[in-house]
Design an enzyme around this catalytic site. Structure first.
Site, PDB file in Angstrom:
ATOM      1  N   CYS A 289       0.849  -1.202   0.137  1.00 22.47           N
ATOM      2  CA  CYS A 289       0.014   0.005   0.100  1.00 22.47           C
ATOM      3  C   CYS A 289       1.039   1.167  -0.021  1.00 22.47           C
ATOM      4  O   CYS A 289       0.908   2.025  -0.862  1.00 22.47           O
ATOM      5  CB  CYS A 289      -0.804  -0.007   1.174  1.00 22.47           C
ATOM      6  SG  CYS A 289      -2.102  -1.261   1.030  1.00 22.47           S
ATOM      7  N   ILE A 290       1.548   1.485   1.193  1.00 22.96           N
ATOM      8  CA  ILE A 290       2.187   2.841   1.220  1.00 22.96           C
ATOM      9  C   ILE A 290       3.243   3.169   0.312  1.00 22.96           C
ATOM     10  O   ILE A 290       3.326   4.174  -0.417  1.00 22.96           O
ATOM     11  CB  ILE A 290       2.698   3.065   2.730  1.00 22.96           C
ATOM     12  CG1 ILE A 290       1.573   2.988   3.747  1.00 22.96           C
ATOM     13  CG2 ILE A 290       3.193   4.284   2.765  1.00 22.96           C
ATOM     14  CD1 ILE A 290       1.773   2.856   4.824  1.00 22.96           C
TER      15      ILE A 290
END
Length: 467
Positions: A289-290
């Site tokens: 994700c990040i």
């Protein structure tokens, strides 16, 4: 007159399809296919099957399919006995064959969306899934994309190719939704069922179908006005995290130089009951994700002529953390009379996050690579990751986390704060520990330096940054 007749006929068909849908949901005769059986797809498939739906999983990875068919799970949080019981009940099957789509009412796509070597969105897995399923897709089916992706993907890469291939229209002959995954690997509080589910449809009829389906087995469904809004919401969630983590990572060395313990600052700030959310420093960012999602959002904005400078700065700040960690490690070794070349370094933790086995984008991989390039003799220990493969193809095995490992190291770097490590034992035996996660808080004694604690440059014989 003919136009009115066709309009009424369409409305009648839609009403009939809605009644049939509700009936299929109520009696659980609806059949589903999940494409992509990773950290997102397998938990979703299991949740559907546990709700009583017949679910078939498709994955191009033959080893995953073989494990599932043998009754073995490879995803944390999905136990072997759960897979076995669902298979025995005829509620879950798995294969590599898209032909199963021909029997499905709902198809959920949960495939990876990484970055290319040029740091651009790679949606080739989505396109491959759509190409694979389209020849088998039945009229009246619902297709839901869950893979994180840039705004517009569902319309451009799912809806339009199916319409073009089959001569259908979304909302009439088939239905299309986007519902972003919100998996938190290793979480003991939130799973598929109790995490609110955002969903947007290509048309109101599509949205209604998606709401009815997810609402039949999830606690809360959050409808939005379009697939594009749903796609953007997912990207914003993780961009929010990326920017705030970068802020903390940028502040960390400043606090060290100012003589301020950033962990004490953050813990104090976290007592504010409103207008604040805690984020913490570390050796870098990891997971799907990040490190990736903000780039998808920035790329989409650039495509429309907008530049998102915060995102670019945050990404650069977070990605340079492994280099900062290695630089600081070299300084600590030198303070203890050891050069980084030839130093024996142990990395405690290779996974990107506490108590999971996921290596995707893990900053520990970069720390390992950079230390090795500097000439250090690096090994690792991780209770969740038994092996990992280096860029050159070499397979490395985790060392047992025993006192002899800590004693034999010139430096131990805590890169992942697994709860399976005995940190007091580590502190008792290691010559020097560089803790990038504040995992040793509460440990007694030991020569421990914590990322974000004040730097003390003192006389020979005294400690350097001791906690």
């Amino acid at each position: 007159m003919e136009e009115n007749h066709q309009h009424n006929q369409h409305e009648g068909n839609e009403e009939l399809q809605q009644r049939t849908l509700i009936q299929h949901i109520n009696d659980r005769s609806l059949k589903a296919v999940v494409i992509g059986l990773g950290y997102v797809g397998l938990p979703m498939a299991v949740e559907m099957a546990q709700a009583g739906y017949q679910v078939h999983g498709i994955d191009i990875d033959t080893s995953k399919v073989a494990k599932l068919n043998a009754g073995n799970s490879y995803v944390i949080g999905i136990e072997d006995d759960v897979v076995q019981s669902l298979m025995q009940a005829g509620l879950f099957t798995a294969s590599t064959d898209y032909a199963a789509v021909a029997q499905a009412n709902v198809i959920v796509i949960c495939v990876p969306t990484p970055l290319t070597a040029e740091h651009q969105p790679d949606i080739s897995y989505i396109s491959a899934a759509v190409d694979g399923m389209t020849p088998y897709l039945q009229e009246g089916s619902l297709v839901i994309l869950e893979s994180t992706t840039y705004p517009g993907t569902t319309e451009e890469r799912v809806k339009q190719p199916i319409e073009a291939a089959n001569g259908w229209r979304a909302g009439e002959q088939f239905y299309v939704c986007y519902s972003p995954e919100r998996v938190d690997p290793g979480s003991v509080h939130y799973g598929v069922k109790n995490t609110p589910k955002i969903i947007g449809g290509s048309t109101p009829a599509c949205l209604n179908y998606g709401k009815q389906f997810y609402g039949s087995f999830l606690n809360e469904v959050v409808p939005v006005s379009s697939t594009t809004v749903a796609e953007t919401a997912k990207l914003f969630e993780n961009t929010f995290r990326s920017v705030n983590i970068a802020l903390v990572n940028e502040l960390t060395p400043a606090c060290e130089q100012m003589g301020v313990n950033i962990w004490e600052v953050l813990n104090a700030a976290a007592t504010k009951p409103f207008g604040y959310m805690p984020f913490y420093p570390g050796p870098g960012i990891g997971g799907h994700c990040i490190p990736i999602d903000p780039i998808y959002l920035s790329w989409a904005a650039n495509r429309q002529g907008s530049e998102l400078q915060f995102i670019q700065l945050a990404d650069a700040t977070n990605r340079q953390m492994p280099e900062r960690v290695v630089k600081r490690a070299a300084e600590l070794l030198e303070q203890n009379g050891v050069t980084v070349r030839g130093a024996r370094v142990v990395l405690a933790g290779m996974a990107y996050k506490k108590d999971i086995d996921d290596l995707r984008e893990s900053p520990a991989l970069d720390v390992f690579r950079l230390l090795s390039a500097a000439g250090a003799n690096v090994v690792f220990t991780d209770p969740m990751v038994p092996v990992f493969r280096k860029d050159d193809g070499t397979v490395l095995h985790s060392c047992p986390a025993v006192p002899e490992l800590w004693t034999g190291a010139d430096l131990v770097i805590i890169t992942t704060d697994h709860s399976g490590f005995n940190y007091q034992e580590m502190a008792d035996h290691a010559k020097l520990i560089f803790d990038t996660r504040n995992a040793t808080a509460g440990c007694l004694g030991g020569n421990i330096v914590v990322l974000g604690q004040p730097v003390h440059r003192v006389k020979t014989g005294e400690t350097y940054g001791q906690s």
